[in-house]
Design a protein around this motif. Structure first.
Motif, PDB file in Angstrom:
ATOM      1  N   PRO A 125      85.179 -52.107  85.197  1.00 41.30           N
ATOM      2  CA  PRO A 125      86.037 -52.832  86.137  1.00 41.30           C
ATOM      3  C   PRO A 125      85.358 -53.001  87.496  1.00 41.30           C
ATOM      4  CG  PRO A 125      87.245 -51.030  85.084  1.00 41.30           C
ATOM      5  CD  PRO A 125      85.790 -50.846  84.764  1.00 41.30           C
ATOM      6  N   VAL A 126      85.477 -54.210  88.041  1.00 41.26           N
ATOM      7  CA  VAL A 126      85.017 -54.520  89.387  1.00 41.26           C
ATOM      8  C   VAL A 126      86.241 -55.007  90.150  1.00 41.26           C
ATOM      9  CG1 VAL A 126      83.569 -55.986  90.830  1.00 41.26           C
ATOM     10  CG2 VAL A 126      82.684 -55.115  88.647  1.00 41.26           C
ATOM     11  N   VAL A 127      86.703 -54.212  91.102  1.00 42.98           N
ATOM     12  CA  VAL A 127      87.916 -54.532  91.840  1.00 42.98           C
ATOM     13  C   VAL A 127      87.535 -55.192  93.157  1.00 42.98           C
ATOM     14  CG1 VAL A 127      90.059 -53.639  92.821  1.00 42.98           C
ATOM     15  CG2 VAL A 127      89.056 -52.534  90.795  1.00 42.98           C
ATOM     16  N   GLY A 128      88.009 -56.421  93.342  1.00 43.15           N
ATOM     17  CA  GLY A 128      87.710 -57.163  94.547  1.00 43.15           C
ATOM     18  C   GLY A 128      88.897 -57.964  95.024  1.00 43.15           C
ATOM     19  N   ASP A 129      88.722 -58.577  96.196  1.00 40.27           N
ATOM     20  CA  ASP A 129      89.796 -59.380  96.780  1.00 40.27           C
ATOM     21  C   ASP A 129      89.388 -60.833  96.988  1.00 40.27           C
ATOM     22  OD1 ASP A 129      88.017 -58.673  98.918  1.00 40.27           O
ATOM     23  OD2 ASP A 129      89.579 -59.226 100.350  1.00 40.27           O
ATOM     24  N   SER A 130      88.173 -61.195  96.579  1.00 43.07           N
ATOM     25  CA  SER A 130      87.708 -62.557  96.825  1.00 43.07           C
ATOM     26  C   SER A 130      87.100 -63.171  95.575  1.00 43.07           C
ATOM     27  CB  SER A 130      86.684 -62.578  97.964  1.00 43.07           C
ATOM     28  OG  SER A 130      85.504 -61.935  97.541  1.00 43.07           O
ATOM     29  N   LEU A 131      87.004 -64.486  95.602  1.00 45.24           N
ATOM     30  CA  LEU A 131      86.436 -65.217  94.478  1.00 45.24           C
ATOM     31  C   LEU A 131      84.999 -64.775  94.219  1.00 45.24           C
ATOM     32  CD1 LEU A 131      87.230 -67.368  92.435  1.00 45.24           C
ATOM     33  CD2 LEU A 131      86.352 -69.097  94.011  1.00 45.24           C
ATOM     34  N   CYS A 132      84.229 -64.512  95.271  1.00 44.62           N
ATOM     35  CA  CYS A 132      82.830 -64.096  95.063  1.00 44.62           C
ATOM     36  C   CYS A 132      82.755 -62.747  94.344  1.00 44.62           C
ATOM     37  CB  CYS A 132      82.031 -64.101  96.357  1.00 44.62           C
ATOM     38  SG  CYS A 132      82.381 -62.770  97.506  1.00 44.62           S
ATOM     39  N   ASP A 133      83.734 -61.865  94.544  1.00 47.81           N
ATOM     40  CA  ASP A 133      83.768 -60.598  93.819  1.00 47.81           C
ATOM     41  C   ASP A 133      83.961 -60.852  92.329  1.00 47.81           C
ATOM     42  OD1 ASP A 133      83.614 -59.011  96.192  1.00 47.81           O
ATOM     43  OD2 ASP A 133      85.794 -59.151  96.448  1.00 47.81           O
ATOM     44  N   LEU A 134      84.905 -61.743  92.002  1.00 46.02           N
ATOM     45  CA  LEU A 134      85.179 -62.063  90.605  1.00 46.02           C
ATOM     46  C   LEU A 134      83.970 -62.723  89.949  1.00 46.02           C
ATOM     47  CD1 LEU A 134      88.786 -63.580  90.972  1.00 46.02           C
ATOM     48  CD2 LEU A 134      88.127 -61.181  90.648  1.00 46.02           C
ATOM     49  N   GLN A 135      83.349 -63.656  90.659  1.00 47.01           N
ATOM     50  CA  GLN A 135      82.194 -64.368  90.125  1.00 47.01           C
ATOM     51  C   GLN A 135      81.021 -63.424  89.888  1.00 47.01           C
ATOM     52  OE1 GLN A 135      82.092 -67.155  93.384  1.00 47.01           O
ATOM     53  NE2 GLN A 135      82.936 -68.815  92.124  1.00 47.01           N
ATOM     54  N   ALA A 136      80.772 -62.512  90.809  1.00 39.61           N
ATOM     55  CA  ALA A 136      79.673 -61.558  90.643  1.00 39.61           C
ATOM     56  C   ALA A 136      79.937 -60.618  89.470  1.00 39.61           C
ATOM     57  CB  ALA A 136      79.466 -60.755  91.932  1.00 39.61           C
ATOM     58  N   ALA A 137      81.182 -60.198  89.316  1.00 42.90           N
ATOM     59  CA  ALA A 137      81.534 -59.336  88.185  1.00 42.90           C
ATOM     60  C   ALA A 137      81.253 -60.053  86.864  1.00 42.90           C
ATOM     61  CB  ALA A 137      83.008 -58.923  88.268  1.00 42.90           C
ATOM     62  N   ILE A 138      81.705 -61.283  86.760  1.00 46.22           N
ATOM     63  CA  ILE A 138      81.499 -62.054  85.529  1.00 46.22           C
ATOM     64  C   ILE A 138      80.007 -62.289  85.288  1.00 46.22           C
ATOM     65  CG2 ILE A 138      81.850 -64.328  84.469  1.00 46.22           C
ATOM     66  CD1 ILE A 138      84.678 -64.259  85.839  1.00 46.22           C
ATOM     67  N   ALA A 139      79.263 -62.637  86.334  1.00 40.74           N
ATOM     68  CA  ALA A 139      77.828 -62.902  86.194  1.00 40.74           C
ATOM     69  C   ALA A 139      77.061 -61.663  85.742  1.00 40.74           C
ATOM     70  CB  ALA A 139      77.259 -63.422  87.515  1.00 40.74           C
TER      71      ALA A 139
END
Length: 184
Positions: A125-139
């Motif tokens: 799990p990568v917990v973030g609050d921004s789109l860049c957090d989600l994108q980096a997790a997926i990448a």
């Protein structure tokens, strides 16, 4: 001995309150209520915590590396006071225009974590609050999780194509659900 599992957290907006003016000193760092206790709960359940944070305020000259270390010292101290620990903090000091590989949404910091720890980030799990957090997790092959603190409420409106990303009110809400859902 079983290897402890890993959870990756963004800092600003997840652990502490964020600011459009950047968090530039320990005085400006203020934990989001319940976030430090949530990290301690994860530690007590056997999870290792690593923080991954963009800190372009360094390259912008808004604060120094010493200031950043003092901010992190305060975070570690407050976390220690509630029985928690963060194993490592990875940060990108670069300005967005530098187009480095470590700045989220690029996965460089995540790849560094995987290499240093000798693990795969699949299902981490990568917990973030921004789109860049989600994108980096997926990448990086990890599992993105959004919290509504920080920029989270704004990010919900930007999440086209991210329908399967779970959303929680804050880090404490995520941890409460996450720990209940884990097999014993």
């Amino acid at each position: 001995m079983a290897m402890q599992q890993l959870i990756i957290l963004d800092r600003d907006g997840v652990i502490n309150h964020d600011s459009d003016e950047f968090i530039k000193s320990p005085d400006e760092w203020e934990a989001i209520p319940g976030s430090l206790e949530a990290i301690a709960k994860l530690n007590q359940a056997g999870y290792r915590i690593v923080v991954v944070t963009n800190q372009s305020g360094l390259s912008r000259g808004l604060f120094t590396l010493d200031d950043l270390h003092q901010i992190h010292h305060k975070m570690h101290k407050f976390l220690e006071d509630v029985g928690g620990t963060i194993e490592a903090i990875f940060f990108c000091p670069h300005h967005p225009k530098e187009e480095c590989q470590c700045r989220k949404p690029r996965p460089g910091m995540f790849q560094d974590i995987a290499n240093r720890l000798g693990i795969s980030l699949v299902n981490v799990p990568v917990v973030g609050d921004s789109l860049c957090d989600l994108q980096a997790a997926i990448a990086s092959g990890a599992k993105p999780v959004l919290v509504l603190t920080g920029k989270g409420k704004q990010t919900v409106d930007e999440m086209l194509g991210f329908d399967d990303v779970p959303v929680y009110n804050d880090l404490a809400d995520f941890v409460n659900h996450f720990l209940v859902d884990q097999p014993q």
